[in-house]
Design a protein around this motif. Sequence first.
Motif, PDB file in Angstrom:
ATOM      1  N   ALA A   1       0.829  -1.206   0.000  1.00 32.51           N
ATOM      2  CA  ALA A   1       0.000   0.000   0.000  1.00 32.51           C
ATOM      3  C   ALA A   1       0.867   1.262   0.000  1.00 32.51           C
ATOM      4  O   ALA A   1       0.573   2.244  -0.703  1.00 32.51           O
ATOM      5  N   LEU A   2       1.950   1.245   0.759  1.00 33.03           N
ATOM      6  CA  LEU A   2       2.852   2.398   0.806  1.00 33.03           C
ATOM      7  C   LEU A   2       3.601   2.580  -0.508  1.00 33.03           C
ATOM      8  O   LEU A   2       3.867   3.710  -0.930  1.00 33.03           O
ATOM      9  N   ILE A   3       3.932   1.478  -1.172  1.00 34.17           N
ATOM     10  CA  ILE A   3       4.557   1.570  -2.498  1.00 34.17           C
ATOM     11  C   ILE A   3       3.609   2.266  -3.468  1.00 34.17           C
ATOM     12  O   ILE A   3       4.024   3.069  -4.313  1.00 34.17           O
ATOM     13  N   ALA A   4       2.314   1.973  -3.343  1.00 33.53           N
ATOM     14  CA  ALA A   4       1.318   2.633  -4.190  1.00 33.53           C
ATOM     15  C   ALA A   4       1.321   4.141  -3.948  1.00 33.53           C
ATOM     16  O   ALA A   4       1.281   4.943  -4.896  1.00 33.53           O
ATOM     17  N   LEU A   5       1.371   4.553  -2.690  1.00 31.42           N
ATOM     18  CA  LEU A   5       1.380   5.988  -2.364  1.00 31.42           C
ATOM     19  C   LEU A   5       2.670   6.657  -2.836  1.00 31.42           C
ATOM     20  O   LEU A   5       2.640   7.783  -3.352  1.00 31.42           O
ATOM     21  N   LEU A   6       3.795   5.988  -2.639  1.00 33.17           N
ATOM     22  CA  LEU A   6       5.076   6.516  -3.109  1.00 33.17           C
ATOM     23  C   LEU A   6       5.036   6.735  -4.616  1.00 33.17           C
ATOM     24  O   LEU A   6       5.438   7.798  -5.125  1.00 33.17           O
ATOM     25  N   SER A   7       4.522   5.751  -5.333  1.00 35.59           N
ATOM     26  CA  SER A   7       4.466   5.827  -6.796  1.00 35.59           C
ATOM     27  C   SER A   7       3.506   6.912  -7.254  1.00 35.59           C
ATOM     28  O   SER A   7       3.790   7.634  -8.227  1.00 35.59           O
ATOM     29  N   LEU A   8       2.371   7.043  -6.575  1.00 40.59           N
ATOM     30  CA  LEU A   8       1.406   8.085  -6.927  1.00 40.59           C
ATOM     31  C   LEU A   8       2.017   9.467  -6.727  1.00 40.59           C
ATOM     32  O   LEU A   8       1.855  10.361  -7.572  1.00 40.59           O
ATOM     33  N   GLY A   9       2.724   9.660  -5.619  1.00 40.02           N
ATOM     34  CA  GLY A   9       3.353  10.954  -5.364  1.00 40.02           C
ATOM     35  C   GLY A   9       4.402  11.289  -6.407  1.00 40.02           C
ATOM     36  O   GLY A   9       4.460  12.428  -6.906  1.00 40.02           O
ATOM     37  N   ILE A  10       5.231  10.319  -6.767  1.00 39.49           N
ATOM     38  CA  ILE A  10       6.269  10.554  -7.774  1.00 39.49           C
ATOM     39  C   ILE A  10       5.639  10.851  -9.131  1.00 39.49           C
ATOM     40  O   ILE A  10       6.088  11.756  -9.858  1.00 39.49           O
ATOM     41  N   ALA A  11       4.592  10.107  -9.495  1.00 40.69           N
ATOM     42  CA  ALA A  11       3.932  10.333 -10.785  1.00 40.69           C
ATOM     43  C   ALA A  11       3.267  11.700 -10.842  1.00 40.69           C
ATOM     44  O   ALA A  11       3.268  12.363 -11.884  1.00 40.69           O
ATOM     45  N   THR A  12       2.712  12.143  -9.720  1.00 41.83           N
ATOM     46  CA  THR A  12       2.086  13.469  -9.674  1.00 41.83           C
ATOM     47  C   THR A  12       3.127  14.560  -9.867  1.00 41.83           C
ATOM     48  O   THR A  12       2.890  15.558 -10.551  1.00 41.83           O
ATOM     49  N   ALA A  13       4.281  14.376  -9.272  1.00 38.62           N
ATOM     50  CA  ALA A  13       5.353  15.367  -9.412  1.00 38.62           C
ATOM     51  C   ALA A  13       5.966  15.332 -10.812  1.00 38.62           C
ATOM     52  O   ALA A  13       6.262  16.380 -11.398  1.00 38.62           O
ATOM     53  N   ALA A  14       6.142  14.124 -11.362  1.00 37.29           N
ATOM     54  CA  ALA A  14       6.813  13.985 -12.658  1.00 37.29           C
ATOM     55  C   ALA A  14       5.914  14.356 -13.827  1.00 37.29           C
ATOM     56  O   ALA A  14       6.402  14.826 -14.866  1.00 37.29           O
ATOM     57  N   ARG A  15       4.601  14.081 -13.696  1.00 40.40           N
ATOM     58  CA  ARG A  15       3.623  14.364 -14.750  1.00 40.40           C
ATOM     59  C   ARG A  15       3.909  13.591 -16.044  1.00 40.40           C
ATOM     60  O   ARG A  15       3.445  13.966 -17.113  1.00 40.40           O
ATOM     61  N   ASN A  16       4.677  12.528 -15.951  1.00 37.51           N
ATOM     62  CA  ASN A  16       5.002  11.694 -17.108  1.00 37.51           C
ATOM     63  C   ASN A  16       5.074  10.257 -16.630  1.00 37.51           C
ATOM     64  O   ASN A  16       5.893   9.933 -15.751  1.00 37.51           O
ATOM     65  N   ALA A  17       4.229   9.394 -17.189  1.00 36.57           N
ATOM     66  CA  ALA A  17       4.129   8.024 -16.688  1.00 36.57           C
ATOM     67  C   ALA A  17       5.444   7.255 -16.851  1.00 36.57           C
ATOM     68  O   ALA A  17       5.881   6.567 -15.928  1.00 36.57           O
ATOM     69  N   ALA A  18       6.069   7.370 -18.015  1.00 34.57           N
ATOM     70  CA  ALA A  18       7.301   6.617 -18.258  1.00 34.57           C
ATOM     71  C   ALA A  18       8.414   7.064 -17.312  1.00 34.57           C
ATOM     72  O   ALA A  18       9.141   6.233 -16.741  1.00 34.57           O
ATOM     73  N   ALA A  19       8.549   8.376 -17.146  1.00 32.93           N
ATOM     74  CA  ALA A  19       9.578   8.894 -16.239  1.00 32.93           C
ATOM     75  C   ALA A  19       9.302   8.473 -14.806  1.00 32.93           C
ATOM     76  O   ALA A  19      10.225   8.099 -14.066  1.00 32.93           O
ATOM     77  N   ALA A  20       8.039   8.508 -14.404  1.00 31.25           N
ATOM     78  CA  ALA A  20       7.682   8.143 -13.039  1.00 31.25           C
ATOM     79  C   ALA A  20       7.955   6.662 -12.777  1.00 31.25           C
ATOM     80  O   ALA A  20       8.495   6.302 -11.725  1.00 31.25           O
ATOM     81  N   VAL A  21       7.581   5.800 -13.713  1.00 32.04           N
ATOM     82  CA  VAL A  21       7.852   4.370 -13.555  1.00 32.04           C
ATOM     83  C   VAL A  21       9.350   4.135 -13.438  1.00 32.04           C
ATOM     84  O   VAL A  21       9.814   3.351 -12.593  1.00 32.04           O
ATOM     85  N   GLY A  22      10.131   4.824 -14.279  1.00 31.99           N
ATOM     86  CA  GLY A  22      11.584   4.676 -14.215  1.00 31.99           C
ATOM     87  C   GLY A  22      12.146   5.101 -12.869  1.00 31.99           C
ATOM     88  O   GLY A  22      13.012   4.413 -12.300  1.00 31.99           O
TER      89      GLY A  22
END
Length: 256
Positions: A158-179
């Motif tokens: 669950a925390l990994i999900a929140l970490l990933s959501l926060g990074i994706a919101t900041a990055a605004r790019n799915a590929a960059a956020a996944v990386g």
Amino acid sequence: MSAAPHLRVALHAEWTKLRTAPGTVGLLLAVVATTVAIGALAAAATPCPATGCELDPTRLSLTGVQLGQAVVAILAVQAIGGEYGTGMVRVSLTAMPHRVAMLTAKAIILVSVVTAAAAVAVPASLLFGGLALPDGAEPPAGGGAVLRAAVGSVLYLALIALLSLGIATAARNAAAAVGLVLALLYVYPLVALAFADQDWQRRLEKLGPATAGLAVRATTGLDDLPIGPWKGLGVLAAWAAAALVTGALLLHRRDA
């Protein structure tokens, strides 16, 4: 309008978007399948010498969490990265101008579905991992340590999900956020292991979101861990909180 009505409307909208998004169900099923399958394979592939097994059956059975987290990260990134990729985020922010409420609703819905999937995957991993253990190895038993490892592993995902959501919101790019997320989860531990100095290696392991957070799976040899189980999960929680706060601030201040 007060914050509560904003949030109720946003929750309904985010639930509708997530459940109707292509791939959501498949990714949730993949979280369960990969977590259980890798745990069983790891247990089956671990040799047990005739002199006796010195292994942690619970931690071994939960090996699949290390792969399941990648699927969780992809699901979480897509929850907002997909909207940025298609431009639908402008529609979402027009309909829900209270941006923090929107992100909060995304986080609540995302954590709910990931926790539900993890609550299936973790007990199933303990069951099938225990069945796949070699002869002479004791399967995961009941008790406080195993319960802590199980509950902690669900919280970890669950925390990994929140970490990933926060990074994706900041990055605004799915590929960059996944990386970025996958680098934190898989490259950072390799960098830590590359240090010849054991003290520095342990310091880095204490600070990494995955290297610290995954300590929650252990039920034996706790004194040998770089960080305690709950403290390690706390480190991951701090990473997730920092990512979400950063994402929320940038979402609030930037144009869509």
